[in-house]
Structures are given as structure tokens and as C-alpha cells.
Design an enzyme around this catalytic site. Structure first.
Site, short mmCIF file in Angstrom:
data_model
loop_
_atom_site.label_atom_id
_atom_site.label_comp_id
_atom_site.label_asym_id
_atom_site.label_seq_id
_atom_site.Cartn_x
_atom_site.Cartn_y
_atom_site.Cartn_z
N ASP A 1 -10.18 -23.98 35.46
CA ASP A 1 -10.28 -25.41 35.76
C ASP A 1 -9.43 -25.65 37.01
O ASP A 1 -8.21 -25.68 36.95
CB ASP A 1 -9.75 -26.19 34.55
CG ASP A 1 -9.62 -27.68 34.84
OD1 ASP A 1 -9.78 -28.09 36.01
OD2 ASP A 1 -9.34 -28.44 33.89
N GLN B 1 -7.01 -29.62 39.77
CA GLN B 1 -5.76 -29.97 40.47
C GLN B 1 -5.36 -28.94 41.50
O GLN B 1 -4.39 -29.13 42.23
CB GLN B 1 -4.61 -30.15 39.45
CG GLN B 1 -4.82 -31.26 38.45
CD GLN B 1 -4.86 -32.65 39.10
OE1 GLN B 1 -4.45 -32.85 40.25
NE2 GLN B 1 -5.38 -33.62 38.37
N LYS C 1 -10.91 -35.43 43.76
CA LYS C 1 -9.48 -35.14 43.78
C LYS C 1 -9.08 -34.39 45.05
O LYS C 1 -7.91 -34.10 45.26
CB LYS C 1 -9.09 -34.32 42.55
CG LYS C 1 -9.21 -35.11 41.25
CD LYS C 1 -8.63 -34.34 40.10
CE LYS C 1 -9.12 -34.82 38.76
NZ LYS C 1 -8.53 -36.08 38.35
N HIS D 1 -6.24 -30.09 30.10
CA HIS D 1 -6.81 -31.44 30.12
C HIS D 1 -7.89 -31.52 29.04
O HIS D 1 -8.51 -30.50 28.71
CB HIS D 1 -7.42 -31.66 31.51
CG HIS D 1 -7.93 -33.02 31.80
ND1 HIS D 1 -9.17 -33.45 31.38
CD2 HIS D 1 -7.40 -34.06 32.48
CE1 HIS D 1 -9.36 -34.70 31.79
NE2 HIS D 1 -8.31 -35.09 32.47
N CYS E 1 -4.86 -37.64 29.63
CA CYS E 1 -5.94 -36.85 29.02
C CYS E 1 -5.44 -35.47 28.61
O CYS E 1 -6.14 -34.46 28.79
CB CYS E 1 -7.15 -36.72 29.94
SG CYS E 1 -7.89 -38.28 30.34
N1 7TS Z 1 -9.07 -30.85 34.62
C1 7TS Z 1 -7.89 -31.26 35.11
C2 7TS Z 1 -6.75 -30.29 35.22
C3 7TS Z 1 -7.75 -32.58 35.53
O1 7TS Z 1 -6.59 -32.99 36.03
C4 7TS Z 1 -8.85 -33.47 35.40
C5 7TS Z 1 -8.74 -34.93 35.73
C6 7TS Z 1 -10.06 -32.97 34.91
C7 7TS Z 1 -10.12 -31.66 34.51
C8 7TS Z 1 -11.30 -33.82 34.81
O2 7TS Z 1 -11.77 -34.09 36.07
P1 7TS Z 1 -13.01 -35.08 36.28
O3 7TS Z 1 -13.07 -35.26 37.76
O4 7TS Z 1 -14.21 -34.40 35.73
O5 7TS Z 1 -12.66 -36.33 35.55
N2 7TS Z 1 -7.43 -35.41 35.70
C9 7TS Z 1 -7.02 -36.70 35.79
C10 7TS Z 1 -5.69 -37.05 35.82
O6 7TS Z 1 -4.76 -36.24 35.79
N3 7TS Z 1 -5.57 -38.38 35.91
O7 7TS Z 1 -6.82 -38.90 35.93
C11 7TS Z 1 -7.72 -37.87 35.84
#
Ligand code: 7TS
Length: 427
Positions: free
Chosen positions: A221, A224, A247, A144, A385
Site C-alpha cells: 500500500d 503515503q 495524495k 489503514h 481510518c
Molecule cells: N492506505 C493508506 C496508507 C492511506 O493513508 C490511505 C488514505 C489509503 C490507503 C486510502 O486511500 P484512498 O485514496 O483510496 O482513500 N489515508 C487518509 C488519511 O490518512 N487521511 O485521510 C485519508
């Protein structure tokens, strides 16, 4: 309004003694999510966008409003009743997260805004003090943007180099290539536990072994992974683990960085301000210990309480039955979508989790998303992303359905029927 008993088990054990998808009482779990009773464009909501952000169970909503109604005050500062209640609630949430990750110490749990902030924190503290000209950070093609851009920024600042390990066409990491890329200058390996586009589950233990054998640290990371997998940072052996509350059924604006205490102790602070110091004078400031050292300013207290409630919610579900249930819906979804004429699945790794990405003939994914929305079906479309991954896969965008504990085969049936409408319109 129904109040959910998060401690009550949401399933019964199968008579055979083995736990399977049928042991998971999904209808009961669905009743925990008030938003699932909403209608969208007059149709029942079919929420297949949990990888972007999950919906919130009543228990999380209640825990946050209870905190705001009855316990709110600033933490770590006051001597009055509410200040102590608020501090207990905030630190209680930290202990819950510690148990959730099986971290050795509560001080290894740092509250941040989310995965993005956690990774930036490591890049700007550990990274800035441990990487120099010619050193390397190793990531993978499936990251990501939040696990790419902070490292690019670090490389610009330090003269370090970003290396990228390749994947195969099914979306699996090529482990041999990966291992070859860990060289004498590799200081940090940053890799996703579960891909948000492909659903690939990476072999973190193997990756940690490979990296540690060559003296590199590993950041995982877990954005997910946290809602779907059992996470044990000690068993994984990783140095840092990052995830977002929103999430995994918790609120937005709160997330976690786990770091091994000996690393955190040696790291400089990320931001300066209140609460991260032991003493301040104009001549010299002495920093606090972790986690306070990394939590400058008034934290997201209600958010932490909500995250603690999300951990409790997940803990109230039998993990084995939940995993079996999500796997059942995923397998059913993969089989059903594979039969839609003109549909191509993106990401077919063995043992994948929770997301199904696809393209449909030459229909733009945004059109798919818009037509499905009219049917009450929420999916995500776009580059997710992960633009470098899109280039690697030779697509500009995909449509993505992502699952949660409340997902059912009915949701998949609705998706397939919605895709039938998309095909009619674009015939
Ligand atoms: N890493 C992964 C694997 C992600 O899926 C996401 C967000 C992030 C980092 C960033 O997370 P945040 O909470 O700091 O924004 N992924 C997604 C997505 O798949 N669709 O919207 C956000």
C-alpha cells in the site's frame, strides 16, 4: 494566473556538490500551489493535512483543464481526431506512471479510482482465485482500513484467515515476529510502505524477500509513499503496488494498481463491461488483456491526465533535495512539538517520513483541530481510518500534522503557536 513550467528545475545544486535541504527552493515551489495564497478565517492558510489529500500545483490544474478544453473524447473507441488525442493523452499518462514506478511494462499499470479500489481489485481477483479455506493473508497492526477490510471480506468469502504482525511502541514493525507469521499457508502479505498515522517507513525489500522465500505474494500500500519516496517496483520486488493520485499532487478519483504482468495475465477481470473484452456473444465472452481487462467502462480520462501531470511535477523537483527538505521540516517539527508541554508524540520510529501524530494532555484531538482551524491551520484529527492501530497505541484518536513539498519551518512555528492557544483555552 501563473502557468508553471514543470520542466524547469526548482532548485540549484549546492556548491559542495552534496544536495541538501537548502538546495530546495521551497518558496518557488509554494508559488506553484495557488491555494496556498488563500486566507482561512482571515489568516494565511497553513496546510498540514497533505496525508489526507495533497493540494494541487497549477501544472496539474492546467493539464486537466487543457484536456477538457481541447482534447476530450472517449478513449480507445473512436476513429476521429479528438478520440485519438484523448487516447494518446490517457495512454501517455500510463507511460508516465510506468516510468515513475520503474515498472517493466506499461500493461502492468492499471488505472483505478485510488488505493482503496486497487486493494479491493487484488482481493477480489487474485485473492478469490488463489486463496481457499485455511489459507492466510498477513497484514500488520499499522494498516489503514483499506488494507484491512478488503482482506476481511476475502476471508469471509473464502474461509481464509487474517493474521496480523505486531509493532513495537515506537511504531516499528517487529520483523522477527513478522517473519514467524509467514507460514506454509500464507498466500498474500499486504503491508503499507509508509504508515499514515506513524510515518513509519517499512523495509519493503526485506519483507518481499521473506515472503517470496515462503512462496507468498506481496501487495504494498503505497498511498503515503508515492508523494515522498522514490519508488522502484522492480528493485522492491513486490507483486502489487497501490497508490492514489490525490495524495501525490494529482486529482481525486484516479489511482494506480501496479501488478507483475505474469500475475495480471492469470487473474480474472474485476468488473465486466465495455473495453475489457475482445469479443462478446451471449454464449461466450473473451476478455481483453491487461490493462484493459481491469478497466471496464469509460475511465477517468481527465484524472489520468492530471495524474500524469503530477508525475511530471514531482519529476521536475530534484528528488534528493526534496527528500532532504521534507526531512528537515519533519525533524524541526518533531523537535519543536516535543517541547510543547503536555504533548506526546505518537510514532517515533527511526527514519520515519512526513507525518507527526500527537496527543496533548487530555484535550480531545477534535478540539485541537477546531481551535487550530480558527488560526488558519489545517490538520487532521481522529482515528485516521486506522482504528486497530489506535487500540494498539491505547488512544482513541490523535491529531496529525502531515507534510508536503511546500511545507516550511514557518508552518511548524504556526502550529506550535496555535497549540499554545489550545493550551491557554484548556488551562
Ligand atoms: N492506505 C493508506 C496508507 C492511506 O493513508 C490511505 C488514505 C489509503 C490507503 C486510502 O486511500 P484512498 O485514496 O483510496 O482513500 N489515508 C487518509 C488519511 O490518512 N487521511 O485521510 C485519508
Amino acid at each position: 494566473m501563473t502557468t508553471v513550467q514543470t520542466t524547469a528545475p526548482a532548485l540549484v545544486h549546492g556548491r559542495s556538490g552534496r544536495i541538501g535541504a537548502t538546495d530546495f527552493d521551497v518558496e518557488r515551489v509554494r508559488r506553484d500551489f495557488p491555494i496556498l495564497r488563500e486566507k482561512v478565517h482571515g489568516k494565511p492558510l497553513v496546510y498540514l493535512d497533505s496525508a489526507a489529500t495533497s493540494q494541487k500545483p497549477q501544472a496539474v490544474i492546467d493539464a486537466m483543464s487543457r484536456f477538457l478544453l481541447k482534447e476530450n473524447a472517449n478513449v480507445h473507441r473512436g476513429v476521429h481526431y479528438l478520440a485519438e488525442r484523448a487516447t494518446d493523452a490517457y495512454e501517455g499518462a500510463r507511460s508516465k506512471v510506468q516510468r515513475f514506478l520503474n515498472a517493466e511494462h506499461a500493461e502492468e499499470i492499471i488505472f483505478v479510482r485510488g488505493t482503496t479500489e486497487a486493494i479491493n481489485l487484488v482481493a477480489q481477483t487474485y485473492g478469490k482465485t488463489h486463496l481457499g479455506d485455511g489459507d492466510e493473508v498477513l497484514i500488520t497492526e499499522m494498516e489503514h482500513h483499506s488494507n484491512i477490510v478488503p482482506w476481511q471480506m476475502l476471508c469471509e468469502q473464502t474461509g481464509a484467515r487474517l493474521r496480523v504482525a505486531p509493532i513495537n511502541d515506537t511504531g516499528e514493525l517487529l520483523l522477527e515476529e513478522f517473519e514467524k507469521l509467514i507460514g506454509p499457508r500464507t498466500r498474500l502479505v499486504a503491508v503499507t510502505h509508509v504508515s499514515n498515522v506513524l510515518g513509519t517507513v517499512n523495509p519493503i525489500r526485506r519483507i518481499v524477500e521473506m515472503a517470496h522465500a515462503r512462496g507468498a505474494r506481496v501487495l504494498v500500500d503505497g498511498a503515503q509513499a508515492a508523494p515522498h519516496l522514490d519508488i522502484d517496483v522492480q528493485a522492491l520486488g513486490c507483486d502489487f503496488y497501490a497508490f492514489s493520485g490525490h495524495k501525490m499532487y494529482g486529482p481525486t478519483g484516479i489511482g494506480v494498481l501496479y501488478g507483475r504482468s505474469e500475475l495480471l495475465d492469470a487473474m480474472p477481470p474485476y468488473q465486466g463491461g465495455g473495453d475489457m473484452i475482445l469479443s462478446v456473444s451471449f454464449e461466450k465472452t473473451i476478455y481483453n488483456k491487461s490493462p484493459a481487462k481491469f478497466e471496464a467502462g469509460t475511465p477517468n480520462m481527465a484524472g489520468a491526465v492530471g495524474l500524469g501531470a503530477a508525475v511530471d511535477f514531482l519529476g521536475s523537483l530534484n528528488r534528493e533535495a526534496l527528500v532532504a527538505h521534507e526531512q528537515d521540516v519533519l525533524d524541526y517539527g518533531i523537535r519543536a512539538l516535543a517541547e510543547v508541554p503536555g504533548l506526546r508524540l505518537i510514532g517515533t520510529a527511526r527514519g520515519k517520513a512526513s507525518v507527526i501524530s500527537f496527543v496533548l494532555d487530555d484535550v480531545h484531538p477534535h478540539d485541537i483541530g477546531t481551535i487550530l482551524d480558527r488560526e488558519g491551520i489545517a490538520i487532521r484529527t481522529g482515528h485516521h481510518c486506522a482504528q486497530p492501530l489506535m487500540s494498539r497505541l491505547g488512544v482513541v484518536a490523535t491529531a496529525r500534522a502531515s507534510l508536503a513539498c511546500h511545507s516550511t519551518r514557518r508552518d511548524i512555528d504556526a502550529l506550535v503557536s496555535g497549540l499554545g492557544k489550545v493550551r491557554e483555552i484548556f488551562r
